[in-house]
Enzyme design. Structure first.
Site, PDB file in Angstrom:
ATOM      1  N   ASP A  79      -5.708 -20.582  -2.523  1.00 26.35           N
ATOM      2  CA  ASP A  79      -4.810 -19.423  -2.658  1.00 26.35           C
ATOM      3  C   ASP A  79      -3.749 -19.464  -1.561  1.00 26.35           C
ATOM      4  O   ASP A  79      -3.954 -20.083  -0.511  1.00 26.35           O
ATOM      5  CB  ASP A  79      -5.605 -18.115  -2.518  1.00 26.35           C
ATOM      6  CG  ASP A  79      -6.645 -17.963  -3.614  1.00 26.35           C
ATOM      7  OD1 ASP A  79      -6.487 -18.581  -4.679  1.00 26.35           O
ATOM      8  OD2 ASP A  79      -7.622 -17.215  -3.383  1.00 26.35           O
TER       9      ASP A  79
HETATM   10  N1  URA Z   1     -12.019 -19.184  -3.333  1.00 29.09           N
HETATM   11  C1  URA Z   1     -11.028 -18.256  -3.251  1.00 29.09           C
HETATM   12  O1  URA Z   1     -11.244 -17.097  -3.552  1.00 29.09           O
HETATM   13  N2  URA Z   1      -9.819 -18.673  -2.836  1.00 29.09           N
HETATM   14  C2  URA Z   1      -9.544 -19.947  -2.478  1.00 29.09           C
HETATM   15  O2  URA Z   1      -8.405 -20.247  -2.080  1.00 29.09           O
HETATM   16  C3  URA Z   1     -10.582 -20.902  -2.550  1.00 29.09           C
HETATM   17  C4  URA Z   1     -11.816 -20.484  -2.983  1.00 29.09           C
END
Ligand code: URA
Length: 238
Positions: free
Chosen positions: A107
Site C-alpha cells: 500500500d
Molecule cells: N497488508 C496490507 O494491509 N497492506 C500492505 O501493504 C501489505 C500487506
C-alpha cells in the site's frame, strides 16, 4: 559456451535506449568496456563478468535484473499512480526501460522490503499463491494487543468477501502495540483487514522479511540494491 554480443546490442538490451541511440553513444565515446574506451558499435564482447560504464556510470552486464527496494511511505507500486509518485521513479531509468516490475504490491503508506525483477519466471515463483512464500510485517497497532487477539490471528479471522477464515503463519508481540506477523498470501489490504477483524487498527506497517531474506539495516529508505547470490538462496531460488 562463451556468449558474445556487439556493444551496440549490449547497451540496448541493458536498457539504455533504442539501437540507434546506443550506436550514437558508442560513437560519441560515452561507453567504456572492462576499463577501456570503445567507439566501435560492432565490437563484440564476452558477456560473462562484463563491466561497462555509460557516461561515467558503472554497470555490470546482467541477463536479468533482480533487486530489492526499501519502499518509503507515500509512494505507489504502480506505473499509473493516483496520488503519489511511483516507486519506479526511485530506480535508474535503464531498469525501468527493461520493464523491472514490483513482485507484489505494498500500500502507499506501507514501507519496507519490495523485490523487483524483469524475470517472469522469478516473479511467478515469488508471487504465485501455490508457493506460499512467507512475508513478515512489523505492524504497529493503535490499541495494545493482548494474547487472546494474537491467538485469534493465529487461529484465523473471517474477512468480508472471503469464504473461509484466514490465519497468520506466525504472530508474535514485540511490545504492547507492535507485532511481527507472517502471512503466506497477499490478499488486498490483508494485514490491515486482519487487524481490523480483531477490533484494532494498523497505524504503521513495514515489510521486514520475504522468505529468509531480511530487509538489510543498511539499506536506506528509498534506496535499492541488486540481490546477491546469498539473497537468492534465502529466497529459496538457487
Ligand atoms: N497488508 C496490507 O494491509 N497492506 C500492505 O501493504 C501489505 C500487506
Amino acid at each position: 559456451m562463451v556468449k558474445k554480443l556487439p556493444l551496440e546490442r549490449i547497451i540496448h538490451n541493458q536498457g539504455f535506449g533504442a539501437r540507434k541511440l546506443c550506436r550514437l553513444m558508442v560513437w560519441n565515446n560515452e561507453i567504456t568496456v572492462n576499463g577501456a574506451p570503445c567507439d566501435d558499435p560492432n565490437a563484440e564482447f564476452d558477456l560473462e563478468n562484463l563491466l561497462y560504464t555509460v557516461r561515467g556510470e558503472e554497470w555490470s552486464y546482467r541477463e536479468k535484473s533482480y533487486l530489492m527496494l526499501n519502499k518509503p511511505s507515500d509512494y505507489e507500486c504502480s506505473h499509473k499512480t493516483q496520488h503519489h509518485p511511483t516507486v519506479y521513479s526511485l530506480l535508474p531509468h535503464p531498469l525501468v526501460v527493461r520493464d523491472v516490475q514490483c513482485i507484489g504490491r505494498l500500500d502507499e503508506d506501507t514501507t519496507g522490503l519490495i523485490l523487483m525483477s524483469d524475470d517472469g519466471q522469478f516473479i511467478h515463483r515469488m508471487s504465485s499463491p501455490k508457493h506460499k512464500v512467507p512475508k513478515m510485517y512489523e505492524v504497529t497497532c493503535k490499541h495494545p494487543v493482548d494474547d487472546e487477539q494474537i491467538a485469534h490471528i493465529l487461529k484465523g479471522v473471517q474477512l468480508i468477501d472471503e469464504d473461509a477464515p484466514i490465519a497468520a503463519l506466525a504472530c508474535t508481540r514485540v511490545n504492547e502495540h507492535t507485532l511481527h506477523m507472517t502471512l503466506t498470501e497477499g490478499k488486498y489490504h490483508q494485514v490491515k483487514r486482519m487487524i481490523a477483524a480483531i477490533s484494532n487498527r494498523v497505524e504503521g506497517l513495514k515489510r521486514i522479511q520475504i522468505g529468509e531474506l531480511k530487509l538489510p539495516d543498511d539499506l536506506e529508505v528509498g534506496d535499492w540494491r541488486w540481490l546477491t547470490a546469498s539473497d537468492m538462496a534465502k529466497l529459496g531460488v538457487i
